[in-house]
Write a protein that holds these residues in place. Structure first.
Motif, PDB file in Angstrom:
ATOM      1  N   LYS A 102     -21.894  10.038  67.749  1.00 58.12           N
ATOM      2  CA  LYS A 102     -22.523   8.759  67.993  1.00 58.12           C
ATOM      3  C   LYS A 102     -22.491   7.792  66.598  1.00 58.12           C
ATOM      4  O   LYS A 102     -22.125   6.764  66.734  1.00 58.12           O
ATOM      5  CB  LYS A 102     -23.789   8.657  68.722  1.00 58.12           C
ATOM      6  CG  LYS A 102     -23.692   9.106  70.303  1.00 58.12           C
ATOM      7  CD  LYS A 102     -25.071   8.742  70.812  1.00 58.12           C
ATOM      8  CE  LYS A 102     -25.014   9.483  72.326  1.00 58.12           C
ATOM      9  NZ  LYS A 102     -26.346   9.678  72.744  1.00 58.12           N
ATOM     10  N   VAL A 103     -23.181   8.479  65.597  1.00 57.78           N
ATOM     11  CA  VAL A 103     -23.659   7.557  64.286  1.00 57.78           C
ATOM     12  C   VAL A 103     -22.061   7.411  63.922  1.00 57.78           C
ATOM     13  O   VAL A 103     -22.199   6.172  63.173  1.00 57.78           O
ATOM     14  CB  VAL A 103     -24.364   8.513  63.532  1.00 57.78           C
ATOM     15  CG1 VAL A 103     -24.581   8.042  62.183  1.00 57.78           C
ATOM     16  CG2 VAL A 103     -26.038   8.670  64.282  1.00 57.78           C
ATOM     17  N   GLU A 154     -31.302  15.596  70.613  1.00 56.58           N
ATOM     18  CA  GLU A 154     -30.011  15.738  70.842  1.00 56.58           C
ATOM     19  C   GLU A 154     -29.137  16.815  70.047  1.00 56.58           C
ATOM     20  O   GLU A 154     -29.405  17.112  69.104  1.00 56.58           O
ATOM     21  CB  GLU A 154     -29.172  14.468  70.752  1.00 56.58           C
ATOM     22  CG  GLU A 154     -27.978  14.020  71.354  1.00 56.58           C
ATOM     23  CD  GLU A 154     -27.686  12.610  71.622  1.00 56.58           C
ATOM     24  OE1 GLU A 154     -26.904  12.232  72.278  1.00 56.58           O
ATOM     25  OE2 GLU A 154     -28.099  11.682  70.523  1.00 56.58           O
ATOM     26  N   ASP A 155     -28.050  17.336  70.586  1.00 57.78           N
ATOM     27  CA  ASP A 155     -27.224  18.358  70.076  1.00 57.78           C
ATOM     28  C   ASP A 155     -26.648  17.576  68.724  1.00 57.78           C
ATOM     29  O   ASP A 155     -26.258  16.397  68.924  1.00 57.78           O
ATOM     30  CB  ASP A 155     -26.056  18.774  70.963  1.00 57.78           C
ATOM     31  CG  ASP A 155     -24.841  19.139  70.270  1.00 57.78           C
ATOM     32  OD1 ASP A 155     -25.097  20.208  69.967  1.00 57.78           O
ATOM     33  OD2 ASP A 155     -23.753  18.681  70.356  1.00 57.78           O
ATOM     34  N   LYS A 156     -26.508  18.143  67.773  1.00 60.53           N
ATOM     35  CA  LYS A 156     -26.183  17.701  66.328  1.00 60.53           C
ATOM     36  C   LYS A 156     -24.839  17.040  66.382  1.00 60.53           C
ATOM     37  O   LYS A 156     -24.634  15.991  65.762  1.00 60.53           O
ATOM     38  CB  LYS A 156     -26.209  18.559  65.121  1.00 60.53           C
ATOM     39  CG  LYS A 156     -25.721  19.820  65.070  1.00 60.53           C
ATOM     40  CD  LYS A 156     -26.085  20.700  63.950  1.00 60.53           C
ATOM     41  CE  LYS A 156     -25.319  22.149  63.931  1.00 60.53           C
ATOM     42  NZ  LYS A 156     -25.877  22.858  62.904  1.00 60.53           N
ATOM     43  N   ALA A 175     -24.821  13.806  68.373  1.00 65.72           N
ATOM     44  CA  ALA A 175     -25.596  12.843  67.561  1.00 65.72           C
ATOM     45  C   ALA A 175     -24.716  12.402  66.636  1.00 65.72           C
ATOM     46  O   ALA A 175     -24.547  10.908  66.147  1.00 65.72           O
ATOM     47  CB  ALA A 175     -27.006  13.214  67.236  1.00 65.72           C
ATOM     48  N   LYS A 176     -24.126  13.152  65.877  1.00 65.11           N
ATOM     49  CA  LYS A 176     -23.410  12.648  64.603  1.00 65.11           C
ATOM     50  C   LYS A 176     -22.110  11.874  65.064  1.00 65.11           C
ATOM     51  O   LYS A 176     -21.935  10.995  64.393  1.00 65.11           O
ATOM     52  CB  LYS A 176     -22.741  14.171  63.997  1.00 65.11           C
ATOM     53  CG  LYS A 176     -22.817  14.246  62.364  1.00 65.11           C
ATOM     54  CD  LYS A 176     -22.167  15.436  62.218  1.00 65.11           C
ATOM     55  CE  LYS A 176     -21.849  15.495  60.724  1.00 65.11           C
ATOM     56  NZ  LYS A 176     -21.556  16.885  60.200  1.00 65.11           N
TER      57      LYS A 176
END
Lengths: 496, 193
Positions: free
Chosen positions: B48-49, B40-42, B45-46
């Motif tokens: 979401k986290v 996933e595009d970083k 992803a970031k």
């Protein structure tokens, strides 16, 4: 980032290789001492009590010292090759001083049978001793030498970083908290090194005061000191040393994991707040070692529990979520290095969880000085910092040689992990069954069930230690074959 | 409810809490390893986290606050509100326990006592604990081998421990602070009737 010449890099690489080989030599020997202790508690062998306690002292002091030394050496290497110029001569001076200290301490314990435990809890080194009187003096002097070596190393590193990044407030990241634009990026590993090493310096100074008082009493036995004051100094020194060993490892997780995920991990305001808070938690959490000293002032008991609880916030919400953000949907190739970083972080979390449980005063009254204590600190040492260290060792041994994911290394790694968690589970079960720690054997316990449980759990632990050593052997084979392999052309990490 | 309270000793509570924490950590590790196979595009992803992290942060702060408020009210330290009861002096020495009724105010090395004592059930007992030489720790075990309570026996200091034995029987005192060669054999006994 600094630019260093290939010669400088080669010199620093040689220094860290010497450190690594020293660590790799001493580590299994110290594990074997632990194995002998568990064999004796399992009534499989019959060591004399003074031999057991000498081995226990060497195992404790040796492991704490060796793990801190290699953690510090790894930090030294990463900083000297990337962030600030460090003098390799100082590095060698520190190394040889530590070597002298280690040899002297080995003589004191193995020949002189010096055996008051790693913590030399005052006034035990001077009263009712079963060891040679000279070994007390030699041990105190050895530990002073070790302390001086580490202090020199830490101060040099902090000085070099302060020079490169514009002073101590910049190293603490305070420039990120103002409104002005940050001129020079502060790498997280530099921030974490500062947060670890400043309390480290304070702890070593406290340790120095303690050891000088010990030395005074050794030469003039009529002198005596306050046991509660010395207990505070002892645990401030010991707890901080172990705590910052782990944080040094966390430093290189921040620095190296991004090379495998291809995702940058930078300092920002949240990271700065988090690690500055950690600074205070490192300083105050040690009070949880003194809960059962009811005469200790009550506010310090409160401080111990509150600091221990609050330390979970930056550790999990910032660092561990940072690791998750690095790995989530990253399409990473699981070579053994990121695997060790992930499992090391998990070990830190599991051991930390058990530590927070034990730091609850209301629960500590039934867990303190049972096997629960070695259970939790062995978890974040063996399954936390040791995995970080091996990740670092595989990293430097693979530099310019490519990062392999060979099956033998992974097999060794998983065997090591299974052995370690099996061994740790026996400690946890021992704690839950109220089996006391630091018992040479359980034969003198008048409660039959406690005696039998202690023996049985020790016997099972022995099996798991052997499994752990088998895994370690496989990892050693792989590691040494990498160290001896000639460098290929420069190759970037898998993800790049 | 009372059965649950009896079964849920402090040790069992510690085990359950730690087990729950361990399972949570293992679940996260497995999830990360399983989810890392997709890409996933970083930034996505970031994002979401960090969204989960925000919720986690507030949940953690809430839990810590509640746990601190509850647990800091359950301290083992002497409580002035507890009615006075029998006082017992306990002196640790390499490598035996000496116990005697009453509080001893002379020099500790003049104290004489036995390594066993008889005490009443369901009475408040105040143990005044000290040491004649090095640090020891008085750990009181019931006959099943459960550690009930402990306090350090420290030279030059007196630790006061208040405890009520709720069941008759023999309780054992083990030393829980390493005190030298015979540490593992330093035991005493309390008969409660």
């Amino acid at each position: 980032m600094i630019q260093i010449t290939p010669l400088e890099k080669k010199q620093q690489k040689k220094l860290v290789t010497i450190w690594s080989i020293t660590f790799l030599t001493l580590f299994p020997i110290l594990i074997t001492l632990g194995l002998l202790m568990r064999l004796n508690q399992g009534e499989e062998i019959n060591l004399k009590a003074n031999t057991f306690y000498a081995l226990m002292t060497l195992h404790g002091l040796g492991m704490a010292g060796v793990l801190f030394s290699i953690a510090f050496a790894a930090l030294w290497y990463l900083i000297s090759t990337r962030y600030a110029r460090l003098r390799v001569g100082v590095g060698y001076f520190v190394y040889f001083l530590i070597l002298i200290g280690v040899v002297a301490l080995t003589i004191a314990t193995l020949i002189g049978k010096f055996g008051p435990g790693w913590y030399l809890l005052y006034p035990l080194p001077f009263i009712g001793t079963s060891w040679k009187p000279w070994s007390t003096g030699l041990s105190i002097i050895s530990i002073i030498i070790l302390g001086i070596a580490w202090l020199i190393g830490m101060l040099h590193l902090l000085y070099a970083l302060a020079k490169a990044y514009g002073g101590i407030t910049h190293l603490l990241g305070w420039q990120y908290l103002g409104k002005k634009e940050v001129q020079q990026d502060l790498p997280p590993i530099v921030l974490i090194s500062t947060i670890s090493l400043v309390p480290g310096v304070m702890a070593f100074l406290a340790g120095a005061v303690m050891l000088i008082l010990y030395l005074l009493q050794y030469f003039e036995p009529s002198l005596t000191f306050d046991p509660l004051l010395l207990k505070n100094l002892t645990f401030f020194f010991g707890h901080t040393l172990v705590n910052i060993t782990l944080y040094c490892g966390v430093g290189w997780v921040y620095a190296l994991l991004p090379e495998f995920t291809g995702r940058e991990w930078k300092t920002n305001k949240v990271v700065v707040y988090s690690w500055n808070a950690t600074f205070f938690f490192i300083l105050f959490a040690y009070f949880h070692h003194l809960y059962m000293d009811f005469v200790q002032p009550m506010p310090l008991h409160y401080a111990g529990q509150i600091a221990s609880y609050l330390s979970a916030i930056p550790a999990t919400a910032i660092t561990m979520f940072g690791v998750i953000a690095q790995l989530y949907h990253s399409k990473i190739k699981w070579s053994v290095i990121p695997l060790m970083f992930l499992l090391g972080t998990a070990g830190w979390a599991i051991g930390g969880f058990a530590a927070v449980v034990d730091s609850t005063i209301a629960i500590n009254k039934v867990l303190h000085n049972t096997l629960w204590v070695p259970a939790h600190f062995h978890t974040y040492m063996l399954m936390g910092i040791v995995l970080f260290i091996f990740a670092f060792l595989f990293y430097i041994s693979s530099e310019n040689k490519g990062y392999s994911t060979d099956i033998k290394t992974k097999l060794g790694f998983w065997i090591f992990v299974i052995g370690a968690y099996g061994f740790l589970t026996m400690f946890y079960l021992g704690g839950l069954n109220s089996v006391p720690r630091r018992y040479s054997d359980y034969k003198g316990i008048p409660i039959q069930s406690t005696h039998q449980t202690g023996v049985l759990l020790s016997q099972i632990a022995v099996v798991f230690i052997i499994v752990l050593l088998a895994g370690l052997l496989l990892m050693y084979i792989s590691l040494f074959s990498k160290l001896l392999k000639k460098e290929d052309t420069v190759e970037m990490p898998v993800q790049a | 409810m009372s059965i649950l309270f009896v079964l849920l000793t402090l040790q069992v509570s510690a085990a359950l809490i730690s087990l729950a924490g361990t399972i949570l950590v293992i679940a996260v590790v497995v999830f990360l390893m399983a989810s890392s196979s997709s890409e996933e595009d970083k930034y996505t992803a970031k994002h979401k986290v960090y969204k989960v992290r925000g919720r986690y942060f507030f949940a953690l702060v809430f839990c810590i606050t509640v746990l601190l408020i509850v647990s800091l009210r359950l301290l083992p330290y002497p409580n002035s509100q507890m009615p006075p009861g029998n006082t017992v002096t306990v002196v640790g020495a390499q490598w035996s326990w000496k116990l005697a009724p009453g509080e001893f105010n002379k020099k500790v090395n003049e104290f004489t006592g036995k390594n066993e004592i008889t005490l009443p059930v369901n009475a408040n007992i105040k143990f005044v604990v000290t040491s004649v030489d090095v640090n020891h720790s008085m750990g009181i075990y019931n006959s099943k081998g459960d550690l009930m309570i402990q306090t350090q026996a420290m030279p030059q200091y007196k630790n006061e421990l208040q405890f009520k034995f709720q069941q008759p029987g023999d309780y054992h005192i083990l030393c829980l602070e390493y005190c030298g060669l015979v540490h593992a054999n330093m035991a005493g006994i309390i008969h409660v009737q």
